[in-house]
Design an enzyme around this catalytic site. Structure first.
Site, PDB file in Angstrom:
ATOM      1  N   GLU A 103     -18.347  19.143   9.401  1.00  0.00           N
ATOM      2  CA  GLU A 103     -17.841  18.977  10.764  1.00  0.00           C
ATOM      3  C   GLU A 103     -16.370  18.622  10.631  1.00  0.00           C
ATOM      4  O   GLU A 103     -16.030  17.490  10.277  1.00  0.00           O
ATOM      5  CB  GLU A 103     -18.588  17.827  11.457  1.00  0.00           C
ATOM      6  N   CYS A 111     -11.984  14.805  17.542  1.00  0.00           N
ATOM      7  CA  CYS A 111     -12.048  16.174  17.022  1.00  0.00           C
ATOM      8  C   CYS A 111     -12.236  17.176  18.150  1.00  0.00           C
ATOM      9  O   CYS A 111     -11.757  18.295  18.061  1.00  0.00           O
ATOM     10  CB  CYS A 111     -13.145  16.299  15.980  1.00  0.00           C
TER      11      CYS A 111
HETATM   12  P1  NDP Z   1     -10.392  13.028   5.875  1.00  0.00           P
HETATM   13  O1  NDP Z   1     -10.717  14.434   5.659  1.00  0.00           O
HETATM   14  O2  NDP Z   1      -9.176  12.471   5.292  1.00  0.00           O
HETATM   15  O3  NDP Z   1     -11.568  12.077   5.367  1.00  0.00           O
HETATM   16  C1  NDP Z   1     -12.902  12.210   5.795  1.00  0.00           C
HETATM   17  C2  NDP Z   1     -13.800  11.441   4.861  1.00  0.00           C
HETATM   18  O4  NDP Z   1     -13.762  12.043   3.568  1.00  0.00           O
HETATM   19  C3  NDP Z   1     -13.393   9.986   4.643  1.00  0.00           C
HETATM   20  O5  NDP Z   1     -14.552   9.199   4.496  1.00  0.00           O
HETATM   21  C4  NDP Z   1     -12.627  10.061   3.343  1.00  0.00           C
HETATM   22  O6  NDP Z   1     -12.586   8.844   2.659  1.00  0.00           O
HETATM   23  C5  NDP Z   1     -13.442  11.078   2.580  1.00  0.00           C
HETATM   24  N1  NDP Z   1     -12.743  11.740   1.491  1.00  0.00           N
HETATM   25  C6  NDP Z   1     -11.406  11.872   1.294  1.00  0.00           C
HETATM   26  N2  NDP Z   1     -11.157  12.596   0.167  1.00  0.00           N
HETATM   27  C7  NDP Z   1     -12.363  12.927  -0.349  1.00  0.00           C
HETATM   28  C8  NDP Z   1     -12.784  13.681  -1.485  1.00  0.00           C
HETATM   29  N3  NDP Z   1     -11.915  14.249  -2.325  1.00  0.00           N
HETATM   30  N4  NDP Z   1     -14.104  13.836  -1.708  1.00  0.00           N
HETATM   31  C9  NDP Z   1     -15.009  13.296  -0.859  1.00  0.00           C
HETATM   32  N5  NDP Z   1     -14.675  12.564   0.225  1.00  0.00           N
HETATM   33  C10 NDP Z   1     -13.368  12.393   0.486  1.00  0.00           C
HETATM   34  O7  NDP Z   1     -10.436  12.888   7.447  1.00  0.00           O
HETATM   35  P2  NDP Z   1     -10.125  11.640   8.336  1.00  0.00           P
HETATM   36  O8  NDP Z   1     -10.976  10.470   8.002  1.00  0.00           O
HETATM   37  O9  NDP Z   1      -8.660  11.473   8.302  1.00  0.00           O
HETATM   38  O10 NDP Z   1     -10.629  12.140   9.780  1.00  0.00           O
HETATM   39  C11 NDP Z   1      -9.835  12.903  10.591  1.00  0.00           C
HETATM   40  C12 NDP Z   1     -10.254  14.361  10.540  1.00  0.00           C
HETATM   41  O11 NDP Z   1     -11.637  14.505  10.766  1.00  0.00           O
HETATM   42  C13 NDP Z   1      -9.596  15.149  11.644  1.00  0.00           C
HETATM   43  O12 NDP Z   1      -9.174  16.385  11.164  1.00  0.00           O
HETATM   44  C14 NDP Z   1     -10.697  15.310  12.681  1.00  0.00           C
HETATM   45  O13 NDP Z   1     -10.553  16.345  13.564  1.00  0.00           O
HETATM   46  C15 NDP Z   1     -11.904  15.427  11.826  1.00  0.00           C
HETATM   47  N6  NDP Z   1     -13.073  15.014  12.584  1.00  0.00           N
HETATM   48  C16 NDP Z   1     -14.039  15.937  12.879  1.00  0.00           C
HETATM   49  C17 NDP Z   1     -15.122  15.591  13.635  1.00  0.00           C
HETATM   50  C18 NDP Z   1     -16.209  16.568  13.918  1.00  0.00           C
HETATM   51  O14 NDP Z   1     -17.303  16.179  14.234  1.00  0.00           O
HETATM   52  N7  NDP Z   1     -16.003  17.849  13.810  1.00  0.00           N
HETATM   53  C19 NDP Z   1     -15.299  14.241  14.176  1.00  0.00           C
HETATM   54  C20 NDP Z   1     -14.230  13.353  13.781  1.00  0.00           C
HETATM   55  C21 NDP Z   1     -13.176  13.758  13.013  1.00  0.00           C
HETATM   56  P3  NDP Z   1     -11.346   7.845   2.837  1.00  0.00           P
HETATM   57  O15 NDP Z   1     -11.107   7.698   4.312  1.00  0.00           O
HETATM   58  O16 NDP Z   1     -11.851   6.620   2.234  1.00  0.00           O
HETATM   59  O17 NDP Z   1     -10.193   8.510   2.150  1.00  0.00           O
END
Ligand code: NDP
Length: 504
Positions: free
Chosen positions: A245, A279
């Site tokens: 997502e 999102c």
């Molecule tokens: P990120 O992609 O930066 O992170 C998402 C999650 O992935 C966090 O828990 C993060 O951990 C983790 N993560 C980061 N790097 C890795 C890796 N290499 N391997 C595995 N996990 C990893 O997104 P954001 O948290 O910044 O969220 C914002 C984004 O999410 C926006 O683009 C938004 O649109 C999207 N989003 C989509 C939704 C949907 O339902 N479609 C709902 C909400 C948001 P950590 O934070 O600890 O780095």
């Protein structure tokens, strides 16, 4: 510190990180950084818990999930306070988010058996001697990697449905919201104390990567498309499936006959609520020529009255992720440099960690503010000839998550909704699909794939199991070396009768 929280699991990792209040930078609590071994141990515990959980009856799981839902409802005030403190969003928005999550737990708990339980299906004339049964069995352990913008609602779209389908869950929240995640996991342990069916692992992106490489049966990821690609690459090692997502660049289209007050009100809320860090937030608005100026006036009026802040009266809070402010700034600067106009706010709206409302007009369609996800309280507004052109421009995006159409003509509104290449569309409202638990939620393109919520969301966390049971000897045994030429001729005659008719 607001609260002292322990890290779930037998051993707390030695290395820790703090979680902060984004409005004040005050430390709320500290959490362990789970390393590879810690993650593997959590997943192993989860597999044992998964067997116990899967062996419970549908009714036993449903009762426990409903008890959790009731717990969250009774303590909504405490959880909302924590969400407010850790993300900066207004308390009422935190309550709304939790209420939506509660609705989803309720639906998943009540519908799991109906959607996934064993059912007889027709076996067809050729296999008439077989009784055919279909059921959906749990996958085992689901790893949920969540974002920070809706730290309760968004991961719950995976957690509740995965649990209701009979799986155990290992939950890695964003490093920005571990306290909310810890509260959720501890509350589940209050109602299901027997086994660690829902566990928390905390840390940064590396911890998430360890989870993706671990012995989980599936990863449910929410976050950016860039991170989704890394998670998929890690999952590829074990051929672990993933539901992704990701972000969106949602458009709202206003038809010439639309209720302009309602459309402007919804566009303002869709663009600004949660500081635009949604999102399925509204990032682009396309308005039919004839009503463009009237609509814009109404939108300007509404958005000018909205104020960010961390006080109780503020309409929305700070940007939760400090780095996102720079993205917002880059998009505004790019739009202005390409000839766009800021008719509300502008670069001066950026007062870290807050960003005031921004409306951009006359922005070329190829600028970043139109093509890339901004994830901030900004919106572009552009005139279009009609609904069709609005749909065409809305669809000219690599994202395909949500969208909205405002039209009084029901037929035209529904036709535009169907033509929009997004997973979900709201007609005459915004984001309403997220609160309908029976509707699947997810996107295409850079918005990801797979679905959470609804029956599809339950099936996402289950594997179909097909069983045929021979209930009588076949008239012709096709799966035997004793089959004769005459048997095959009988079969072909039957097949020709059933399927050989000419279709015009
Ligand atoms: P990120 O992609 O930066 O992170 C998402 C999650 O992935 C966090 O828990 C993060 O951990 C983790 N993560 C980061 N790097 C890795 C890796 N290499 N391997 C595995 N996990 C990893 O997104 P954001 O948290 O910044 O969220 C914002 C984004 O999410 C926006 O683009 C938004 O649109 C999207 N989003 C989509 C939704 C949907 O339902 N479609 C709902 C909400 C948001 P950590 O934070 O600890 O780095």
């Amino acid at each position: 510190m607001v609260t002292t929280l322990r890290t779930q699991g037998p051993a707390r990792p030695a290395e820790t990180f703090p979680t902060l209040n984004p409005a004040t930078s005050e430390v709320i609590a500290t959490f362990g950084i789970f390393g590879e071994d810690d993650v593997a141990a959590a997943v192993e515990r989860a597999h044992r818990a998964a067997s116990w959980w899967a062996d419970l009856s549908w009714k036993e799981r449903r009762t426990r999930l409903l008890a959790w839902k009731s717990y969250l409802t009774r303590y909504i005030g405490r959880l909302a306070e924590l969400v407010h403190t850790e993300t900066g969003k207004p308390l009422a928005d935190a309550e709304l988010e939790i209420l939506l999550a509660i609705v989803h737990i309720d639906w998943a708990a009540r519908n799991a058996r109906k959607v996934l339980g064993p059912r007889r299906v027709r076996s067809g004339l050729v296999a008439i001697n077989q009784a055919a049964t279909l059921e959906y069995q749990p996958l085992g352990v689901v790893g949920v990697i969540g974002p920070w913008n809706y730290p309760v609602f968004t991961p719950m779209g995976s957690i509740a449905y995965a649990l209701a389908a009979g799986n155990a869950v290992v939950f890695k929240p964003s490093e920005l919201t571990p306290a909310v995640a810890d509260w959720l996991v501890q509350s589940f342990a209050e109602v299901v104390p027997e086994q660690p069916v829902l566990q928390l692992i905390t840390g940064d992106g590396r911890t998430g990567e360890f989870l993706a490489r671990s012995a989980v049966s599936k990863i449910a990821f929410t976050g950016s498309a860039a991170t989704a690609k890394k998670v998929m690459a890690a999952c590829a090692e074990n051929l672990t499936p993933i539901v992704a997502e990701c972000g969106g660049k949602d458009a709202l289209i206003v038809a010439a006959d639309a209720d302009l007050d309602a459309a402007a009100d919804a566009a303002a809320w869709g663009a600004l609520s949660n500081a635009g860090q949604t999102c399925v937030g509204v990032e682009r608005v396309y308005v039919a020529d004839g009503v463009y100026h009237s609509f814009l006036e109404k939108l300007i009026d509404r958005m000018s009255q909205v104020r960010p802040g961390d006080d109780r009266e503020a309409d929305y809070g700070p940007m939760t992720l400090p780095g996102q402010v720079d993205v917002v700034e880059r998009h505004i600067a790019d739009a202005l440099a390409r000839g766009g106009r800021a008719v509300v706010g502008g670069l001066a709206s950026i007062r870290k960690p807050f960003v005031g409302p921004v409306i951009l007009t006359e922005v070329p369609e190829e600028s970043r503010a139109v093509t890339e996800e901004t994830f901030g309280p900004t919106v572009t507004v552009a005139p279009v000839a009609d609904l069709d052109e609005g749909v065409r421009l809305a669809n000219a995006s690599r994202y395909g998550l949500g969208s909205a159409v405002f039209a009084r003509n029901k037929k035209a509104g529904m036709a535009a909704a169907r033509s929009l290449r997004s997973g979900m569309t709201a007609v005459n409202s915004v984001i309403s699909f997220a609160g309908v638990p029976s509707l699947p939620f997810g996107g295409s393109g850079d918005s990801g794939f797979g679905r959470i919520h609804g029956a599809d969301g339950l099936r996402e966390f289950a594997r179909p199991k097909s069983i045929t049971r021979q209930r009588m000897k076949p008239m012709v045994n096709l799966t035997s070396f004793s089959r004769t030429d005459q048997d095959m001729r009988k079969l072909l005659t039957l097949a020709t009768m059933l399927h050989g008719r000419r279709y015009k």
